[in-house]
Write a protein that holds these residues in place. Sequence first.
Motif, PDB file in Angstrom:
ATOM      1  N   LEU A  82       5.780  47.123  26.722  1.00 42.01           N
ATOM      2  CA  LEU A  82       4.683  48.017  26.613  1.00 42.01           C
ATOM      3  C   LEU A  82       4.777  48.861  25.467  1.00 42.01           C
ATOM      4  O   LEU A  82       3.982  48.812  24.440  1.00 42.01           O
ATOM      5  CB  LEU A  82       4.216  48.599  27.775  1.00 42.01           C
ATOM      6  CG  LEU A  82       3.449  47.888  28.863  1.00 42.01           C
ATOM      7  CD1 LEU A  82       3.090  49.031  30.000  1.00 42.01           C
ATOM      8  CD2 LEU A  82       2.313  47.232  28.556  1.00 42.01           C
ATOM      9  N   ASP A  83       5.940  49.592  25.298  1.00 46.67           N
ATOM     10  CA  ASP A  83       6.215  50.294  24.240  1.00 46.67           C
ATOM     11  C   ASP A  83       6.077  49.402  23.078  1.00 46.67           C
ATOM     12  O   ASP A  83       5.478  49.975  21.596  1.00 46.67           O
ATOM     13  CB  ASP A  83       7.682  50.965  24.163  1.00 46.67           C
ATOM     14  CG  ASP A  83       7.559  52.104  25.189  1.00 46.67           C
ATOM     15  OD1 ASP A  83       6.527  52.724  25.522  1.00 46.67           O
ATOM     16  OD2 ASP A  83       8.788  52.755  25.604  1.00 46.67           O
ATOM     17  N   ALA A  84       6.644  48.387  22.848  1.00 46.29           N
ATOM     18  CA  ALA A  84       6.572  47.669  21.606  1.00 46.29           C
ATOM     19  C   ALA A  84       5.186  47.052  21.149  1.00 46.29           C
ATOM     20  O   ALA A  84       4.648  46.953  20.150  1.00 46.29           O
ATOM     21  CB  ALA A  84       7.285  46.167  21.662  1.00 46.29           C
ATOM     22  N   ILE A  85       4.342  46.966  22.549  1.00 49.09           N
ATOM     23  CA  ILE A  85       3.003  46.401  22.168  1.00 49.09           C
ATOM     24  C   ILE A  85       2.104  47.669  21.615  1.00 49.09           C
ATOM     25  O   ILE A  85       1.368  47.332  20.617  1.00 49.09           O
ATOM     26  CB  ILE A  85       2.301  45.880  23.459  1.00 49.09           C
ATOM     27  CG1 ILE A  85       2.990  44.567  23.973  1.00 49.09           C
ATOM     28  CG2 ILE A  85       0.809  45.792  23.293  1.00 49.09           C
ATOM     29  CD1 ILE A  85       2.658  43.936  25.156  1.00 49.09           C
ATOM     30  N   ASN A  86       2.233  48.899  22.343  1.00 48.33           N
ATOM     31  CA  ASN A  86       1.561  50.057  21.858  1.00 48.33           C
ATOM     32  C   ASN A  86       1.977  51.039  20.965  1.00 48.33           C
ATOM     33  O   ASN A  86       1.353  51.739  20.311  1.00 48.33           O
ATOM     34  CB  ASN A  86       1.279  50.785  23.244  1.00 48.33           C
ATOM     35  CG  ASN A  86       0.595  50.092  24.460  1.00 48.33           C
ATOM     36  OD1 ASN A  86      -0.495  49.417  23.874  1.00 48.33           O
ATOM     37  ND2 ASN A  86       0.999  50.342  25.548  1.00 48.33           N
ATOM     38  N   GLY A  87       3.299  50.578  20.483  1.00 46.05           N
ATOM     39  CA  GLY A  87       3.829  51.694  19.640  1.00 46.05           C
ATOM     40  C   GLY A  87       4.600  52.780  20.417  1.00 46.05           C
ATOM     41  O   GLY A  87       4.077  53.181  21.287  1.00 46.05           O
ATOM     42  N   PHE A  88       5.550  53.388  19.810  1.00 45.99           N
ATOM     43  CA  PHE A  88       6.218  54.449  20.384  1.00 45.99           C
ATOM     44  C   PHE A  88       7.071  55.293  19.304  1.00 45.99           C
ATOM     45  O   PHE A  88       7.700  54.412  18.412  1.00 45.99           O
ATOM     46  CB  PHE A  88       7.226  53.684  21.361  1.00 45.99           C
ATOM     47  CG  PHE A  88       8.064  54.678  22.089  1.00 45.99           C
ATOM     48  CD1 PHE A  88       7.599  55.537  23.163  1.00 45.99           C
ATOM     49  CD2 PHE A  88       9.521  54.835  22.042  1.00 45.99           C
ATOM     50  CE1 PHE A  88       8.400  56.371  23.599  1.00 45.99           C
ATOM     51  CE2 PHE A  88      10.330  55.502  22.624  1.00 45.99           C
ATOM     52  CZ  PHE A  88      10.011  56.350  23.727  1.00 45.99           C
ATOM     53  N   ASN A  89       6.736  56.392  19.208  1.00 39.78           N
ATOM     54  CA  ASN A  89       7.307  57.353  18.035  1.00 39.78           C
ATOM     55  C   ASN A  89       7.291  56.448  16.652  1.00 39.78           C
ATOM     56  O   ASN A  89       6.202  56.233  16.338  1.00 39.78           O
ATOM     57  CB  ASN A  89       8.718  57.700  18.286  1.00 39.78           C
ATOM     58  CG  ASN A  89       8.629  58.683  19.540  1.00 39.78           C
ATOM     59  OD1 ASN A  89       7.760  59.311  19.837  1.00 39.78           O
ATOM     60  ND2 ASN A  89       9.974  58.562  20.165  1.00 39.78           N
ATOM     61  N   SER A  90       8.199  56.144  16.054  1.00 40.86           N
ATOM     62  CA  SER A  90       8.040  55.565  14.720  1.00 40.86           C
ATOM     63  C   SER A  90       8.239  54.030  14.904  1.00 40.86           C
ATOM     64  O   SER A  90       8.057  53.453  13.979  1.00 40.86           O
ATOM     65  CB  SER A  90       9.430  56.018  13.799  1.00 40.86           C
ATOM     66  OG  SER A  90       9.538  57.238  13.787  1.00 40.86           O
ATOM     67  N   MET A  91       8.020  53.475  16.222  1.00 39.85           N
ATOM     68  CA  MET A  91       7.874  52.249  16.301  1.00 39.85           C
ATOM     69  C   MET A  91       6.518  51.926  16.113  1.00 39.85           C
ATOM     70  O   MET A  91       5.489  52.266  16.963  1.00 39.85           O
ATOM     71  CB  MET A  91       8.776  51.847  17.897  1.00 39.85           C
ATOM     72  CG  MET A  91       7.864  50.499  18.204  1.00 39.85           C
ATOM     73  SD  MET A  91       8.760  49.142  17.374  1.00 39.85           S
ATOM     74  CE  MET A  91       7.791  47.782  17.969  1.00 39.85           C
ATOM     75  N   PRO A  92       5.950  50.984  15.071  1.00 49.20           N
ATOM     76  CA  PRO A  92       4.500  50.770  14.999  1.00 49.20           C
ATOM     77  C   PRO A  92       4.103  49.800  16.072  1.00 49.20           C
ATOM     78  O   PRO A  92       4.893  49.173  16.462  1.00 49.20           O
ATOM     79  CB  PRO A  92       4.511  50.021  13.550  1.00 49.20           C
ATOM     80  CG  PRO A  92       5.599  49.533  13.624  1.00 49.20           C
ATOM     81  CD  PRO A  92       6.751  50.486  14.073  1.00 49.20           C
ATOM     82  N   PRO A  93       2.620  49.907  16.522  1.00 51.10           N
ATOM     83  CA  PRO A  93       2.196  48.874  17.374  1.00 51.10           C
ATOM     84  C   PRO A  93       2.522  47.387  17.110  1.00 51.10           C
ATOM     85  O   PRO A  93       2.323  47.063  15.830  1.00 51.10           O
ATOM     86  CB  PRO A  93       0.667  49.086  17.433  1.00 51.10           C
ATOM     87  CG  PRO A  93       0.543  50.649  16.794  1.00 51.10           C
ATOM     88  CD  PRO A  93       1.771  50.659  16.167  1.00 51.10           C
ATOM     89  N   ARG A  94       3.102  46.850  18.107  1.00 48.13           N
ATOM     90  CA  ARG A  94       3.250  45.309  17.886  1.00 48.13           C
ATOM     91  C   ARG A  94       4.181  45.038  16.734  1.00 48.13           C
ATOM     92  O   ARG A  94       4.295  44.072  15.878  1.00 48.13           O
ATOM     93  CB  ARG A  94       2.054  44.518  17.400  1.00 48.13           C
ATOM     94  CG  ARG A  94       1.203  44.365  18.830  1.00 48.13           C
ATOM     95  CD  ARG A  94      -0.030  43.575  18.485  1.00 48.13           C
ATOM     96  NE  ARG A  94      -1.059  43.781  19.608  1.00 48.13           N
ATOM     97  CZ  ARG A  94      -0.864  43.187  20.758  1.00 48.13           C
ATOM     98  NH1 ARG A  94      -0.265  42.391  21.299  1.00 48.13           N
ATOM     99  NH2 ARG A  94      -1.900  43.444  21.816  1.00 48.13           N
ATOM    100  N   GLY A  95       5.202  46.182  16.469  1.00 49.42           N
ATOM    101  CA  GLY A  95       5.814  46.019  15.164  1.00 49.42           C
ATOM    102  C   GLY A  95       5.350  45.388  13.884  1.00 49.42           C
ATOM    103  O   GLY A  95       5.974  45.098  12.739  1.00 49.42           O
ATOM    104  N   GLY A  96       3.976  45.803  13.719  1.00 53.74           N
ATOM    105  CA  GLY A  96       3.301  45.379  12.600  1.00 53.74           C
ATOM    106  C   GLY A  96       2.911  44.048  12.557  1.00 53.74           C
ATOM    107  O   GLY A  96       2.037  43.742  11.577  1.00 53.74           O
ATOM    108  N   CYS A  97       3.269  43.460  13.587  1.00 55.83           N
ATOM    109  CA  CYS A  97       2.372  42.082  13.706  1.00 55.83           C
ATOM    110  C   CYS A  97       1.176  41.968  14.551  1.00 55.83           C
ATOM    111  O   CYS A  97       1.231  41.804  15.775  1.00 55.83           O
ATOM    112  CB  CYS A  97       3.589  41.091  14.570  1.00 55.83           C
ATOM    113  SG  CYS A  97       2.878  39.412  14.541  1.00 55.83           S
ATOM    114  N   PHE A  98      -0.004  42.363  13.702  1.00 54.55           N
ATOM    115  CA  PHE A  98      -1.189  42.673  14.300  1.00 54.55           C
ATOM    116  C   PHE A  98      -1.811  41.251  14.962  1.00 54.55           C
ATOM    117  O   PHE A  98      -2.739  41.538  15.910  1.00 54.55           O
ATOM    118  CB  PHE A  98      -2.045  43.283  13.120  1.00 54.55           C
ATOM    119  CG  PHE A  98      -1.509  44.579  12.680  1.00 54.55           C
ATOM    120  CD1 PHE A  98      -1.549  45.556  13.768  1.00 54.55           C
ATOM    121  CD2 PHE A  98      -1.108  44.648  11.448  1.00 54.55           C
ATOM    122  CE1 PHE A  98      -1.061  46.693  13.040  1.00 54.55           C
ATOM    123  CE2 PHE A  98      -0.510  45.811  10.919  1.00 54.55           C
ATOM    124  CZ  PHE A  98      -0.531  46.905  11.766  1.00 54.55           C
TER     125      PHE A  98
END
Length: 119
Positions: A82-98
Amino acid sequence: MQKLYWYSIAMVLPVLWLAGCSDDSAPANGPAQQARDGAQLYRQYCVTCHGSGALGAPGVGKEHRPYWSHEIEEDGFDALVLDAINGFNSMPPRGGCFDCSDDEIRSTVIYMLNKSGAK
Ligand code: HEC
């Protein structure tokens, strides 16, 4: 007779169309494509940060196993996804893979955890 002729055309056309679609075995580039492989997505989108530790991103690899094992124990696997999907601090949502689906992000996280030997 004429009528029957058009009926048969109308029956055959959709069959040809379907056959044409299912023949599409090459990797598609459009959004309605098959789920991509976690390893491939990782190299394409995530390695920039997670391979180098840029922006403080947790690394991937056996030496980072304690970090990931700890995360899984503390938060659980689903929370990581979920953090990877929604983003978390400096982790962008989906890691930038929109255009990554939730499932694709999930398999990419699984790939990262496997690479780190964490379960
Ligand atoms: C722009 C840099 C960047 C990219 C690109 C990136 N990440 Fe991250 N990621 C981060 C950072 C920074 C953190 C640490 C966030 C924190 O703990 O504050 C992080 C944390 C994570 C976490 C742990 C979340 C948690 O709850 O601890 C996961 C899982 C993750 N990233 C997955 C991915 C995946 C999958 C991709 C590619 C689709 C990706 N990241 C791409 C920067 C990035």
